[in-house]
Motif scaffolding. Structure first.
Motif, short mmCIF file in Angstrom:
data_model
loop_
_atom_site.label_atom_id
_atom_site.label_comp_id
_atom_site.label_asym_id
_atom_site.label_seq_id
_atom_site.Cartn_x
_atom_site.Cartn_y
_atom_site.Cartn_z
N GLU A 14 0.74 -1.33 -0.14
CA GLU A 14 0.08 -0.03 -0.02
C GLU A 14 0.84 1.11 0.10
O GLU A 14 0.39 2.13 -0.60
N SER A 15 2.11 1.30 0.76
CA SER A 15 2.81 2.42 0.59
C SER A 15 3.48 2.56 -0.68
O SER A 15 3.81 3.72 -1.16
N ALA A 18 1.11 4.28 -3.09
CA ALA A 18 1.17 5.74 -2.55
C ALA A 18 2.27 6.40 -3.11
O ALA A 18 1.87 7.52 -3.55
N GLY A 107 -0.41 5.27 2.13
CA GLY A 107 -0.86 3.91 1.98
C GLY A 107 -2.16 3.47 2.69
O GLY A 107 -2.21 3.92 3.89
N GLU A 139 -4.26 0.19 -1.71
CA GLU A 139 -3.53 -0.77 -2.07
C GLU A 139 -3.95 -1.25 -3.44
O GLU A 139 -4.99 -1.45 -3.73
#
Length: 301
Positions: A14-15, A18, A107, A139
């Motif tokens: 998820e990061s 982002a 994220g 995500e």
């Protein structure tokens, strides 16, 4: 510090999503991206363990942002990407690091089987505490998710951007939030869809007066109020096509449904200097958990 788009990076999928979103936004804004990798201090007993020693910790703290930055540079030529390693509590570090940024991008893990965000404690704490606009990216977010369908009905980055979606409360409209939404639509060369949700009073409003129900009167009144708020902004941004929707019912549910066709959702958060802690508001909280597009929370007085 020069203007930048800052990303909280921890190596999770998820990061990384982002960071990808931030790089695309950076290209639209002609700004650099700064990846902030936060490492929480490891208690001494664990730090002495073979797999969690100082050298191992240093290796991972350097490798994650370095590889992420290299990947962003290769996929987004022309975007300036830098990295920084900071040790501390993630929420505290990110709030402090973002003070001079244009945007902070984080994220957010998507709910399995259900469209929407599962916003973690760090994300919620950062959103509630920082005055900088914070973007939550789910995500699996891809460039094609921001665009419409190609002739075959497949999402494609070659098509135009989907509309920007703005949640607007006509009782307390804020120029900072509205301006942010118009600017994002203008950058993308796309339309702005504005949704205002209003709740009917808890009594019978369907009786007729002069042939018109109170419900119809309230519907018309809310639609007129929305148009009045947006009128000067339409003049300021004549190139942005604007659609207005004053919907009877909860604003959060309407925004969550409309987010399926949006490239970005814009909501506001009133800054409260309270000794009892910061809050993000019920509508914004619900949108963060249930919207299927990236959500930006714009703090305002």
């Amino acid at each position: 510090m020069s203007r930048t788009i800052m990303v909280g990076l921890d190596g999770s999928s998820e990061s990384r999503a982002a960071a990808e979103w931030a790089a695309r936004e950076a290209k639209l804004r002609s700004l650099p991206v700064r990846l902030v990798h936060v490492r929480e201090p490891v208690p001494d007993p664990l730090a002495q363990a073979p797999l969690l020693g100082a050298e191992t910790q240093q290796h991972w703290s350097e490798q994650i942002p370095r590889e992420s930055a290299e990947g962003l540079r290769s996929r987004h030529p022309g975007v300036d990407v830098t990295t920084v390693h900071v040790e501390g509590r993630p929420a505290d570090v990110l709030v402090g690091a973002a003070e001079d940024a244009d945007l902070l991008v984080l994220g957010s893990r998507g709910m399995s089987g259900v469209g929407g965000f599962l916003v973690g404690s760090v994300g919620q704490a950062v959103v509630a505490r920082t005055d900088v606009p914070v973007v939550l990216v789910r995500e699996g977010e891809q460039a094609t998710d921001e665009h419409g369908m190609d002739p075959a009905g497949i999402p494609s980055a070659a098509t135009s951007f989907r509309p920007v979606l703005l949640g607007l409360d006509t009782r307390s409209p804020d120029d900072t939030v509205i301006a942010f939404a118009f600017e994002e639509a203008a950058r993308r060369g796309t339309a702005l869809r504005v949704v205002h949700g209003w709740n009917p009073p808890p009594y019978n409003i369907y009786g007729l007066s002069d042939g018109v129900s109170l419900y119809d009167e309230l519907t018309q009144k809310n639609a007129e109020e929305l148009s009045d708020v947006l009128r000067p902004w339409r003049h300021k941004y004549p190139a942005v096509e604007v659609s207005e929707e004053a919907c009877a019912g909860g604003a959060a549910s309407e925004l969550a449904k409309a987010s399926r066709e949006a490239s970005l959702v814009v909501v506001g958060r009133r800054i409260r200097r309270s000794p009892f802690g910061a809050h993000i508001g019920s509508v914004t909280h619900a949108v963060l958990h249930h919207a299927t597009a990236p959500v930006v929370v714009v703090a305002h007085e």
